[in-house]
Scaffold this motif. Structure first.
Motif, PDB file in Angstrom:
ATOM      1  N   THR A 169       0.937  -1.521   0.415  1.00 12.52           N
ATOM      2  CA  THR A 169       0.251   0.187   0.395  1.00 12.52           C
ATOM      3  C   THR A 169       0.907   1.028   0.021  1.00 12.52           C
ATOM      4  O   THR A 169       0.811   2.014  -1.015  1.00 12.52           O
ATOM      5  CB  THR A 169      -1.161  -0.250   0.803  1.00 12.52           C
ATOM      6  OG1 THR A 169      -2.036  -1.501   1.253  1.00 12.52           O
ATOM      7  CG2 THR A 169      -2.002   1.379   1.445  1.00 12.52           C
ATOM      8  N   SER A 199      -4.523   2.520   8.495  1.00 15.01           N
ATOM      9  CA  SER A 199      -5.100   1.531   7.604  1.00 15.01           C
ATOM     10  C   SER A 199      -4.009   1.054   6.914  1.00 15.01           C
ATOM     11  O   SER A 199      -3.452   1.701   6.183  1.00 15.01           O
ATOM     12  CB  SER A 199      -6.148   1.075   7.175  1.00 15.01           C
ATOM     13  OG  SER A 199      -6.438   0.382   6.956  1.00 15.01           O
ATOM     14  N   GLN A 201      -5.220  -0.970   4.763  1.00 19.13           N
ATOM     15  CA  GLN A 201      -5.637  -0.161   3.272  1.00 19.13           C
ATOM     16  C   GLN A 201      -5.662   0.290   1.843  1.00 19.13           C
ATOM     17  O   GLN A 201      -5.499   0.948   3.181  1.00 19.13           O
ATOM     18  CB  GLN A 201      -7.212  -1.230   3.316  1.00 19.13           C
ATOM     19  CG  GLN A 201      -6.837  -2.946   4.404  1.00 19.13           C
ATOM     20  CD  GLN A 201      -6.719  -4.322   4.106  1.00 19.13           C
ATOM     21  OE1 GLN A 201      -6.819  -3.778   2.165  1.00 19.13           O
ATOM     22  NE2 GLN A 201      -5.100  -4.181   4.497  1.00 19.13           N
ATOM     23  N   TYR A 202      -5.265  -0.020   0.727  1.00 19.51           N
ATOM     24  CA  TYR A 202      -5.753   1.727   0.081  1.00 19.51           C
ATOM     25  C   TYR A 202      -6.981   2.579   0.566  1.00 19.51           C
ATOM     26  O   TYR A 202      -8.142   1.408   0.052  1.00 19.51           O
ATOM     27  CB  TYR A 202      -5.532   1.027  -1.289  1.00 19.51           C
ATOM     28  CG  TYR A 202      -5.229   2.066  -1.664  1.00 19.51           C
ATOM     29  CD1 TYR A 202      -3.832   2.666  -2.433  1.00 19.51           C
ATOM     30  CD2 TYR A 202      -6.594   2.580  -2.955  1.00 19.51           C
ATOM     31  CE1 TYR A 202      -3.945   4.058  -3.063  1.00 19.51           C
ATOM     32  CE2 TYR A 202      -6.338   3.484  -4.066  1.00 19.51           C
ATOM     33  CZ  TYR A 202      -5.147   4.320  -3.513  1.00 19.51           C
ATOM     34  OH  TYR A 202      -4.931   5.500  -4.428  1.00 19.51           O
ATOM     35  N   ASP A 203      -6.619   3.589   0.074  1.00 16.76           N
ATOM     36  CA  ASP A 203      -7.627   4.427   0.318  1.00 16.76           C
ATOM     37  C   ASP A 203      -7.481   5.746  -0.446  1.00 16.76           C
ATOM     38  O   ASP A 203      -6.072   6.546  -0.332  1.00 16.76           O
ATOM     39  CB  ASP A 203      -7.517   5.036   1.822  1.00 16.76           C
ATOM     40  CG  ASP A 203      -8.783   6.357   2.378  1.00 16.76           C
ATOM     41  OD1 ASP A 203      -9.474   6.726   1.124  1.00 16.76           O
ATOM     42  OD2 ASP A 203      -9.082   6.224   3.302  1.00 16.76           O
ATOM     43  N   ASN A 204      -8.479   5.094  -1.882  1.00 19.21           N
ATOM     44  CA  ASN A 204      -8.201   5.564  -2.699  1.00 19.21           C
ATOM     45  C   ASN A 204      -9.085   7.695  -2.417  1.00 19.21           C
ATOM     46  O   ASN A 204      -8.256   8.195  -3.287  1.00 19.21           O
ATOM     47  CB  ASN A 204      -9.122   5.865  -3.643  1.00 19.21           C
ATOM     48  CG  ASN A 204     -10.511   5.725  -3.167  1.00 19.21           C
ATOM     49  OD1 ASN A 204     -10.530   6.390  -2.441  1.00 19.21           O
ATOM     50  ND2 ASN A 204     -11.252   5.297  -4.187  1.00 19.21           N
ATOM     51  N   LYS A 205      -9.271   8.187  -1.173  1.00 18.40           N
ATOM     52  CA  LYS A 205      -9.503   9.703  -1.192  1.00 18.40           C
ATOM     53  C   LYS A 205      -8.100  10.371  -0.793  1.00 18.40           C
ATOM     54  O   LYS A 205      -7.819  11.797  -1.125  1.00 18.40           O
ATOM     55  CB  LYS A 205     -10.536   9.577   0.486  1.00 18.40           C
ATOM     56  CG  LYS A 205     -11.777   8.833  -0.339  1.00 18.40           C
ATOM     57  CD  LYS A 205     -12.622   9.272   0.778  1.00 18.40           C
ATOM     58  CE  LYS A 205     -12.727   8.942   2.243  1.00 18.40           C
ATOM     59  NZ  LYS A 205     -12.763   7.634   1.953  1.00 18.40           N
TER      60      LYS A 205
END
Length: 322
Positions: A169, A199, A201-205
């Motif tokens: 990530t 997180s 996990q990837y957060d596109n925002k």
């Protein structure tokens, strides 16, 4: 926000820290410590600070990083502990545990040791996870990943974490930010690491938020240098709104005029954002003290990394000219 009060507190705190630390300490260290106290609204205790320095000196060898520039920054963090002697012993224990996890002894291992879990039974597992994350990060950026990444590896790792997923990530954030004209290098890597704080996990925002924050600051004449990249990450994960951002911009321009910061303008944005983060924490009940203290440590890690780099450059320059 009372700018006059902030400037007055900063001036007084810089003077107090300078007297307690001594005239030989790098001015940048003095400013970094002072900004930490002004931002948090706490008073600097000169007596306790000197006590911490003495305890550190007593429990460390003369070659220890605790007796170098970075030691003065660490001492300011240890002041928060009630039992100073125990705090120093705990730090040295953490350093030993990190060495067992194959981290080399040095400034950044000592900085990272501050972030090791307080649970005695989990320290070794945490150190091993940090080493695994460090190695996973290095797989993506072999020549970029170095000692400066140790504090982030410790703070962002967990024995319950999938280090490979987090490293992947980080790499994804790094590559995407490059497409928005962020300069490649250590600072961008630190920014990509900061973005995984909440997180793995990837957060596109988050990338779009970082870009918006950078562009908004620049449009209002805030000097955003590569060393400030991780600060943009802190603001993104805190989801700062336009009001908060304008507050930072206004404070930046106010602090920029201070005589104390005339030759150290790189600290102006650090200080403005530190103050803003504490202000945000006062109104955001959902922002736990755990997150606040971790973000504060991240900022200190970034400052320490910057200061260590400056110190190394100074030493190198002195050596080549002698």
């Amino acid at each position: 926000m009372d700018y006059a009060m902030i400037e007055n507190q900063f001036t007084q705190t810089v003077e107090a820290v300078s007297k307690a630390a001594g005239w030989t300490v790098d001015r940048k260290i003095i400013l970094a410590i002072a900004s930490k106290y002004v931002a948090s609204g706490k008073s600097f205790d000169s007596v306790k600070y000197k006590e911490v320095l003495q305890k550190m000196k007593k429990q460390s060898s003369w070659m220890s990083p605790l007796r170098t520039t970075v030691g003065y920054s660490i001492a300011a963090n240890l002041m928060e502990q009630e039992d100073i002697e125990h705090a120093v012993k705990n730090l040295l224990t953490n350093v030993s545990i990190m060495k067992e996890a194959k981290f080399r002894s040095g400034n950044f291992t000592f900085i990272g040791a501050q972030f090791l879990t307080e649970e005695e039974s989990g320290k070794h597992a945490h150190a091993q996870s940090a080493r695994a994350l460090f190695d996973a990060i290095r797989k993506h950026h072999r020549f970029l990943t170095s000692y400066e990444d140790i504090p982030y590896a410790v703070l962002l790792s967990s024995s319950m974490d999938d280090v490979e997923a987090r490293a992947e990530t980080m790499n994804r954030y790094y590559k995407e930010l490059r497409t928005y004209n962020f300069n490649a290098g250590n600072e961008l890597q630190w920014l990509s690491q900061v973005l995984t704080f909440l997180s793995p996990q990837y957060d596109n925002k988050l990338v779009s938020s970082v870009v918006t924050i950078r562009d908004t600051l620049k449009k209002q004449d805030v000097k955003v240098k590569t060393m400030h990249y991780p600060l943009l990450g802190f603001l993104a994960i805190l989801e700062v709104n336009n009001v908060h951002l304008q507050q930072i911009i206004d404070l930046y321009h106010e602090l920029k005029g201070m005589k104390l910061l005339k030759w150290h303008r790189e600290f102006v944005l650090f200080m403005a954002i530190q103050i803003a983060i504490y202000d945000i924490a006062k109104v955001q009940q959902s922002l736990s003290m755990t997150i606040m203290s971790s973000i504060e440590l991240l900022i200190q890690a970034q400052q320490a990394a910057m200061l260590a780099a400056v110190t190394a450059a100074t030493v190198s320059s002195s050596s080549s000219s002698s």
